[in-house]
Write a protein that holds these residues in place. Sequence first.
Motif, short mmCIF file in Angstrom:
data_model
loop_
_atom_site.label_atom_id
_atom_site.label_comp_id
_atom_site.label_asym_id
_atom_site.label_seq_id
_atom_site.Cartn_x
_atom_site.Cartn_y
_atom_site.Cartn_z
N MET A 35 -59.28 -93.21 -1.18
CA MET A 35 -59.57 -94.00 -1.50
C MET A 35 -58.87 -94.14 -2.64
SD MET A 35 -62.65 -96.64 -2.48
CE MET A 35 -62.86 -96.42 -4.52
N THR A 36 -57.95 -95.43 -3.90
CA THR A 36 -57.11 -94.83 -4.41
C THR A 36 -57.61 -94.43 -5.74
OG1 THR A 36 -55.77 -96.96 -4.70
CG2 THR A 36 -55.00 -95.33 -3.78
N SER A 37 -57.75 -94.24 -6.75
CA SER A 37 -58.16 -93.76 -8.11
C SER A 37 -58.63 -95.48 -8.91
CB SER A 37 -58.11 -93.22 -9.23
OG SER A 37 -59.14 -93.32 -9.89
N ILE A 38 -58.59 -96.49 -8.95
CA ILE A 38 -59.35 -97.68 -9.31
C ILE A 38 -59.15 -97.54 -11.02
CG2 ILE A 38 -59.44 -100.04 -9.70
CD1 ILE A 38 -60.94 -99.93 -6.84
N HIS A 39 -58.46 -98.10 -11.93
CA HIS A 39 -58.79 -98.13 -13.57
C HIS A 39 -58.89 -99.33 -13.90
CE1 HIS A 39 -57.23 -98.23 -17.36
NE2 HIS A 39 -57.48 -99.34 -17.74
N PHE A 40 -60.65 -99.05 -14.32
CA PHE A 40 -61.68 -100.40 -14.64
C PHE A 40 -60.90 -100.27 -16.70
CE2 PHE A 40 -63.41 -98.47 -11.22
CZ PHE A 40 -63.68 -99.49 -10.50
N PRO A 41 -61.37 -101.73 -16.45
CA PRO A 41 -61.19 -101.99 -18.17
C PRO A 41 -62.60 -101.17 -19.02
CG PRO A 41 -61.09 -104.15 -16.84
CD PRO A 41 -61.02 -102.92 -16.48
N ASP A 42 -62.54 -100.88 -20.03
CA ASP A 42 -63.34 -100.31 -20.73
C ASP A 42 -64.97 -100.93 -21.20
OD1 ASP A 42 -62.58 -97.15 -20.91
OD2 ASP A 42 -61.72 -97.91 -23.21
N ARG A 75 -59.81 -106.99 -4.95
CA ARG A 75 -60.38 -106.36 -5.26
C ARG A 75 -61.66 -106.45 -4.15
NH1 ARG A 75 -57.93 -103.51 -8.81
NH2 ARG A 75 -57.91 -105.35 -10.68
N SER A 76 -62.45 -104.61 -3.56
CA SER A 76 -63.41 -104.85 -2.57
C SER A 76 -64.85 -104.58 -2.97
CB SER A 76 -62.93 -104.05 -1.35
OG SER A 76 -62.95 -102.76 -2.30
N PRO A 77 -65.33 -104.61 -1.98
CA PRO A 77 -67.26 -104.03 -2.51
C PRO A 77 -67.00 -102.63 -2.80
CG PRO A 77 -67.42 -105.34 -0.79
CD PRO A 77 -65.43 -105.42 -0.74
N ALA A 78 -65.89 -101.85 -1.98
CA ALA A 78 -65.30 -100.65 -2.54
C ALA A 78 -66.15 -100.04 -4.14
CB ALA A 78 -64.78 -100.01 -1.77
N ALA A 79 -65.16 -101.17 -5.47
CA ALA A 79 -64.60 -101.03 -6.61
C ALA A 79 -66.04 -101.02 -6.89
CB ALA A 79 -63.31 -101.82 -6.63
N GLN A 80 -66.88 -102.73 -5.96
CA GLN A 80 -67.86 -102.49 -7.28
C GLN A 80 -68.85 -101.11 -6.78
OE1 GLN A 80 -69.35 -106.01 -5.25
NE2 GLN A 80 -68.14 -107.00 -6.41
N VAL A 81 -69.29 -100.64 -6.35
CA VAL A 81 -69.89 -99.57 -6.34
C VAL A 81 -68.85 -97.88 -6.96
CG1 VAL A 81 -70.29 -97.77 -4.00
CG2 VAL A 81 -70.27 -99.39 -3.94
N GLU A 82 -67.66 -97.72 -7.18
CA GLU A 82 -66.94 -97.22 -7.45
C GLU A 82 -67.28 -97.57 -9.36
OE1 GLU A 82 -62.60 -94.98 -8.96
OE2 GLU A 82 -62.95 -96.71 -6.59
N LEU A 83 -67.08 -98.89 -9.81
CA LEU A 83 -67.46 -98.72 -10.84
C LEU A 83 -68.74 -98.95 -11.54
CD1 LEU A 83 -67.30 -100.61 -13.77
CD2 LEU A 83 -67.64 -103.10 -12.41
N ARG A 84 -70.10 -99.00 -10.40
CA ARG A 84 -71.62 -98.22 -10.64
C ARG A 84 -71.35 -97.02 -11.32
NH1 ARG A 84 -72.73 -102.89 -7.78
NH2 ARG A 84 -72.71 -100.83 -5.79
N GLN A 108 -70.86 -102.68 -17.15
CA GLN A 108 -72.23 -102.24 -15.77
C GLN A 108 -72.78 -101.01 -16.95
OE1 GLN A 108 -71.92 -103.09 -12.58
NE2 GLN A 108 -73.76 -101.77 -13.10
N ALA A 109 -73.00 -100.27 -17.58
CA ALA A 109 -73.33 -98.59 -18.07
C ALA A 109 -74.45 -100.22 -18.45
CB ALA A 109 -72.61 -98.36 -18.94
#
Length: 79
Positions: A1-8, A58-67, A14-15
């Motif tokens: 999986m490639t690294s996703i850039h999430f906005p700060d 955008r996949s559910p995997a992105a949501q997991v990585e965000l968490r 999420q934090a």
Amino acid sequence: MTSIHFPDDLINLQAAWLRTYTDLARQPTQASTTTLRRRLIALSCDIAAHPFWAVPGRSPAAQVELRHRARARAWVTAA
């Protein structure tokens, strides 16, 4: 999986959700939790409606990585 850039701001949302959830879980049984539950709902809405998710693919995997990233940021910030 490639690294996703999430906005700060999305990682911060999420934090905040994770910290609020932890605060809610630590409340005694008889405590009023309305404020924390409402905050969780508001944060959930803000996360789900964030423009980041409007990009096709955008996949559910992105949501997991965000968490995962938010959890790391939440614990670093709390220390």
